[in-house]
Design a protein around this motif. Structure first.
Motif, PDB file in Angstrom:
ATOM      1  N   VAL A  54      15.263   4.958   2.373  1.00 40.93           N
ATOM      2  CA  VAL A  54      15.288   6.141   3.224  1.00 40.93           C
ATOM      3  C   VAL A  54      16.126   5.823   4.455  1.00 40.93           C
ATOM      4  CG1 VAL A  54      13.196   5.496   4.483  1.00 40.93           C
ATOM      5  CG2 VAL A  54      13.808   7.910   4.278  1.00 40.93           C
ATOM      6  N   GLU A  55      16.802   6.842   5.014  1.00 42.22           N
ATOM      7  CA  GLU A  55      17.639   6.655   6.201  1.00 42.22           C
ATOM      8  C   GLU A  55      17.070   7.438   7.380  1.00 42.22           C
ATOM      9  OE1 GLU A  55      22.132   6.267   5.442  1.00 42.22           O
ATOM     10  OE2 GLU A  55      21.447   7.595   3.847  1.00 42.22           O
ATOM     11  N   LYS A  56      17.465   7.001   8.575  1.00 44.76           N
ATOM     12  CA  LYS A  56      17.028   7.645   9.808  1.00 44.76           C
ATOM     13  C   LYS A  56      18.145   7.620  10.829  1.00 44.76           C
ATOM     14  CE  LYS A  56      16.494   6.192  13.500  1.00 44.76           C
ATOM     15  NZ  LYS A  56      16.909   4.844  13.702  1.00 44.76           N
ATOM     16  N   THR A 115      19.917   3.985  10.577  1.00 42.69           N
ATOM     17  CA  THR A 115      19.289   2.800   9.992  1.00 42.69           C
ATOM     18  C   THR A 115      18.756   3.122   8.606  1.00 42.69           C
ATOM     19  OG1 THR A 115      17.132   3.353  10.953  1.00 42.69           O
ATOM     20  CG2 THR A 115      18.593   1.923  12.256  1.00 42.69           C
ATOM     21  N   GLU A 116      18.338   2.065   7.890  1.00 43.56           N
ATOM     22  CA  GLU A 116      17.735   2.199   6.567  1.00 43.56           C
ATOM     23  C   GLU A 116      16.398   1.473   6.533  1.00 43.56           C
ATOM     24  OE1 GLU A 116      20.085   0.868   3.325  1.00 43.56           O
ATOM     25  OE2 GLU A 116      21.501   2.533   3.429  1.00 43.56           O
ATOM     26  N   GLY A 117      15.515   1.931   5.656  1.00 42.73           N
ATOM     27  CA  GLY A 117      14.235   1.273   5.413  1.00 42.73           C
ATOM     28  C   GLY A 117      13.794   1.555   3.992  1.00 42.73           C
ATOM     29  N   ASP A 118      12.651   1.017   3.615  1.00 42.94           N
ATOM     30  CA  ASP A 118      12.098   1.216   2.274  1.00 42.94           C
ATOM     31  C   ASP A 118      10.750   1.912   2.384  1.00 42.94           C
ATOM     32  OD1 ASP A 118      14.163  -0.084   0.809  1.00 42.94           O
ATOM     33  OD2 ASP A 118      13.389  -1.999   1.500  1.00 42.94           O
ATOM     34  N   VAL A 119      10.622   3.033   1.652  1.00 44.93           N
ATOM     35  CA  VAL A 119       9.340   3.727   1.605  1.00 44.93           C
ATOM     36  C   VAL A 119       8.332   2.834   0.884  1.00 44.93           C
ATOM     37  CG1 VAL A 119       8.093   5.736   0.726  1.00 44.93           C
ATOM     38  CG2 VAL A 119      10.413   5.997   1.639  1.00 44.93           C
ATOM     39  N   ILE A 120       7.147   2.655   1.475  1.00 45.49           N
ATOM     40  CA  ILE A 120       6.123   1.814   0.858  1.00 45.49           C
ATOM     41  C   ILE A 120       5.411   2.625  -0.228  1.00 45.49           C
ATOM     42  CG2 ILE A 120       4.089   0.403   1.274  1.00 45.49           C
ATOM     43  CD1 ILE A 120       4.899   0.334   4.237  1.00 45.49           C
ATOM     44  N   PRO A 121       5.396   2.156  -1.469  1.00 47.47           N
ATOM     45  CA  PRO A 121       4.712   2.898  -2.535  1.00 47.47           C
ATOM     46  C   PRO A 121       3.245   3.121  -2.193  1.00 47.47           C
ATOM     47  CG  PRO A 121       6.065   1.144  -3.449  1.00 47.47           C
ATOM     48  CD  PRO A 121       6.040   0.925  -1.974  1.00 47.47           C
ATOM     49  N   PHE A 122       2.724   4.275  -2.588  1.00 44.22           N
ATOM     50  CA  PHE A 122       1.336   4.621  -2.288  1.00 44.22           C
ATOM     51  C   PHE A 122       0.377   3.625  -2.918  1.00 44.22           C
ATOM     52  CE2 PHE A 122      -2.631   7.050  -2.732  1.00 44.22           C
ATOM     53  CZ  PHE A 122      -2.774   7.515  -1.440  1.00 44.22           C
ATOM     54  N   GLU A 123       0.776   3.043  -4.058  1.00 42.40           N
ATOM     55  CA  GLU A 123      -0.089   2.056  -4.716  1.00 42.40           C
ATOM     56  C   GLU A 123      -0.281   0.822  -3.843  1.00 42.40           C
ATOM     57  OE1 GLU A 123       2.454   3.531  -6.091  1.00 42.40           O
ATOM     58  OE2 GLU A 123       1.438   4.860  -7.522  1.00 42.40           O
ATOM     59  N   GLU A 124       0.712   0.512  -3.000  1.00 40.69           N
ATOM     60  CA  GLU A 124       0.622  -0.659  -2.137  1.00 40.69           C
ATOM     61  C   GLU A 124       0.025  -0.312  -0.773  1.00 40.69           C
ATOM     62  OE1 GLU A 124       4.369  -2.599  -1.771  1.00 40.69           O
ATOM     63  OE2 GLU A 124       4.727  -2.679  -3.933  1.00 40.69           O
ATOM     64  N   TYR A 125       0.188   0.911  -0.342  1.00 39.83           N
ATOM     65  CA  TYR A 125      -0.316   1.354   0.963  1.00 39.83           C
ATOM     66  C   TYR A 125      -0.917   2.738   0.772  1.00 39.83           C
ATOM     67  CZ  TYR A 125      -0.460   1.536   6.075  1.00 39.83           C
ATOM     68  OH  TYR A 125      -0.870   1.582   7.382  1.00 39.83           O
ATOM     69  N   PRO A 126      -2.163   2.813   0.257  1.00 41.14           N
ATOM     70  CA  PRO A 126      -2.730   4.090  -0.212  1.00 41.14           C
ATOM     71  C   PRO A 126      -3.346   4.922   0.895  1.00 41.14           C
ATOM     72  CG  PRO A 126      -4.257   2.315  -0.672  1.00 41.14           C
ATOM     73  CD  PRO A 126      -3.064   1.680  -0.002  1.00 41.14           C
ATOM     74  N   PHE A 127      -2.540   5.260   1.889  1.00 39.23           N
ATOM     75  CA  PHE A 127      -3.055   6.026   3.024  1.00 39.23           C
ATOM     76  C   PHE A 127      -2.189   7.259   3.248  1.00 39.23           C
ATOM     77  CE2 PHE A 127      -3.908   1.475   4.046  1.00 39.23           C
ATOM     78  CZ  PHE A 127      -5.285   1.522   3.849  1.00 39.23           C
ATOM     79  N   GLU A 128      -2.851   8.406   3.470  1.00 38.25           N
ATOM     80  CA  GLU A 128      -2.153   9.660   3.748  1.00 38.25           C
ATOM     81  C   GLU A 128      -2.050   9.915   5.245  1.00 38.25           C
ATOM     82  OE1 GLU A 128      -3.889  12.903   1.201  1.00 38.25           O
ATOM     83  OE2 GLU A 128      -5.266  11.244   0.756  1.00 38.25           O
TER      84      GLU A 128
END
Length: 633
Positions: free
Chosen positions: A260-262, A270-283
């Protein structure tokens, strides 16, 4: 938002939850007190179970399990784990600080003014509401006057845009207005539920669907025109960020679990990586003491995705708007963690009608993107493609990661009547990432991305020189052998430049002492040795056959030593000899073979050595045979 007068920071160790694995295993049940199962769909049961619980900074529910993120597992939280087998608690999750205080940052910066001091935030996405009025989307907490205690004390007032050339994203200190005027006024704006999570009451505060960090600025169209797209910050020096865009925005959508970019006024693009919900299961995440719905992004600490002041900045994937920056901080594993208020969810909950194109305006159809394939060329070779006939095609390129000694570049060419276009490629070898954009009647196409590989120019590698040995002369009379300037010369070639070359007298008359001698191969891979006797009083002591072996320090196991031999004979038996190099054995006037008669045998430079084509200048070394006098029986 950040206030210029107050500076605060909060380290986030939350991202230690990345790769949770066994961290979600509930505590073992006590034999006399089996754990219960909490009905996570029953709000009353959840409210009762979490009543009086504090320190929860992340919250999410999935597949019948309740996931809680806390900074530290208190005794109350440990008891909760023991009581319910479907509550998963992850510690190390700290409260996030909103990116909107003293050091404000963003896509294009704007000032947010309050009695406590002026701050700065970042614009997210420009567009129009359902009635065609210009608006800008940003973070809701930028609209609030937030005290150091976390309490909200009214709303800020939207101020001027920040001057891009002195923004932190461009290396400046920021906070200087552009002078254009006030951007506009707040429209819809919301930051969480309004109440702090930890207040005077011990009751558990459950996230609500309306807990979002989202705001709309109703733009003053007498001062500003909104333009679709996200700046890449490369035109900041001109104070016009609209002239260089990272992308146009074609719509709003759900984020994907990928890169993802910002764009924001503190850290730029800049760029980053979206954390998969399976690894960070918070809404929901606790941002500044309030629940905010969204998703997590991770990035290296040395190249953070966002920083304080990027609040409200545009978060996008390709040409799709997916969110605005809400908060973040450092993680325990050394990475950087950011929380993004997801835009599709925020628009749904707020009911805001946001359009990326002005309603009622017909946009001319953009030309098709150029057709360009990945290609391999020689240095300065032609890069070819196809676009609409007569289109202006702008090509930009930059070295791919790992390509050395290469430069980025840009060139615009015109497609011919058949749509073909050609541009000269780079000179330096390597891989290059290209984009091509076609413009027809002022309308730009989407960029076409492709890669060009520039091959290194082929150079002919000379064939290796075969190893050879030359013994000159092959036969020498004893009276000449004891003369330093007439001894035997052993020359070799076919070694590496600078290689240590060793000659060994492998065998000879029984009264010859064992001898080895080292020499260094010259730039042509050649070396030379001179062998002679020193006993002029009794040359007969040297009579006999001598075998010599020559090896190199770089020899492999498969390479054999070069072998040669020569004979020292009585004067009356001498016939002129010859040499191993194929000489015909003819003698010169002094009786030596012609293969080395002009070589000095002093161990200094040997010139005139015939080894391959032309003359070589080689190093020389002398082997002096000191013999024991024969005793006649």
């Amino acid at each position: 938002m950040q206030k210029k007068l107050v500076q605060s920071s909060l380290a986030l160790t939350a991202a230690a939850a990345l790769g949770l694995g066994s961290a979600f295993v509930a505590s073992p049940a006590m034999a006399d007190n089996a754990p219960q199962k909490l009905d996570v769909q029953n709000d009353a049961q959840v409210q009762k179970a979490l009543s009086g619980l504090s320190g929860v900074n992340a919250y999410g529910e999935a597949d019948g399990q309740l996931n809680l993120g806390v900074e530290k597992k208190t005794d109350e939280i440990k008891d909760l784990e023991k009581k319910f087998n479907n509550i998963n608690v992850v510690d190390g999750i700290k409260e996030l600080k909103p990116y909107a205080k003293k050091d404000l940052v963003g896509g294009a910066g704007y000032l947010a003014n309050s009695p406590a001091g002026n701050g700065v935030c970042s614009t997210g996405f420009s567009g129009w509401d359902g009635e065609g009025n210009p608006v800008v989307l940003t973070a809701g907490h930028c609209s609030k006057v937030i005290e150091s205690t976390g309490e909200i004390n009214g709303d800020t007032k939207v101020g001027d845009t920040e001057k891009p050339s002195i923004a932190e994203a461009n290396g400046g200190e920021g906070f200087q207005p552009s002078g254009i005027g006030t951007v506009g006024e707040w429209g819809y704006h919301s930051y969480g539920s309004g109440d702090l999570l930890e207040g005077p009451s011990d009751d558990w505060t459950e996230p609500k669907p309306t807990d979002i960090d989202f705001a709309v600025i109703n733009v003053d169209e007498e001062k500003y025109n909104v333009k679709n797209g996200v700046t890449d910050w490369t035109s900041a020096d001109s104070d016009d960020l609209s002239t260089s865009l990272a992308t146009d925005i074609t719509g709003v959508g759900a984020h994907e679990e990928t890169t993802v970019e910002k764009s924001g006024r503190t850290t730029g693009l800049t760029e980053g990586d979206v954390i998969p919900f399976e690894e960070y299961p918070f809404e929901y995440s606790n941002v500044g003491g309030r629940w905010v719905h969204g998703f997590g992004v991770t990035s290296p600490e040395s190249d953070p995705f966002s920083q304080p002041g990027d609040s409200g900045g545009a978060v996008f994937q390709g040409d799709t708007a997916v969110g605005v920056i809400s908060g973040g901080g450092p993680a325990a594993d050394g990475s950087q963690f950011g929380w993004v208020a997801d835009l599709d969810y925020s628009l749904e909950q707020s009911g805001v009608d946001f359009q990326v194109e002005k309603p009622g305006e017909e946009t001319p159809e953009a030309p098709a993107a150029p057709e360009v394939k990945d290609q391999t060329i020689e240095p300065n070779g032609d890069v070819k493609g196809k676009a609409a006939a007569g289109a202006e095609v702008k090509l930009d390129w930059a070295p791919a990661k790992g390509t050395q000694a290469a430069k980025e570049g840009s060139e615009t060419v015109k497609a011919d009547e058949d749509g073909n276009f050609t541009v000269e490629g780079p000179e330096a070898a390597g891989d290059y990432d290209y984009t091509a954009v076609a413009t027809v009647d002022g309308q730009e196409s989407k960029p076409a991305e492709f890669q060009v590989t520039v091959e290194e120019e082929e150079t002919e590698t000379p064939a290796p020189v075969e190893r050879e040995i030359n013994v000159d002369p092959k036969e020498i009379v004893a009276s000449d052998f004891v003369k330093e300037d007439k001894g035997v010369t052993v020359t070799v070639k076919g070694f590496d430049e600078g290689e240590k070359v060793t000659l060994k007298v492998a065998s000879g008359p029984e009264n010859v002492e064992g001898i080895t001698l080292d020499e260094t191969a010259n730039e042509n891979g050649a070396a030379a040795f001179s062998i002679y006797g020193t006993s002029e009083a009794d040359p007969s002591v040297y009579l006999g056959k001598y075998d010599v072996n020559v090896t190199g320090a770089n020899d492999t196991d498969e390479e054999k030593a070069l072998a040669g031999s020569f004979n020292v004979v009585e004067d009356e038996e001498g016939n002129g000899g010859g040499n191993d190099g194929g000489d015909d054995g003819n003698k010169d006037d002094d009786g030596n073979g012609d293969g080395g008669s002009d070589l000095p045998r002093t161990g200094a430079e040997l010139t005139g050595l015939a080894a391959g084509a032309g003359l070589l200048v080689v190093g020389g070394a002398a082997v002096v045979l000191t013999m024991r006098r024969n005793k006649k029986n």
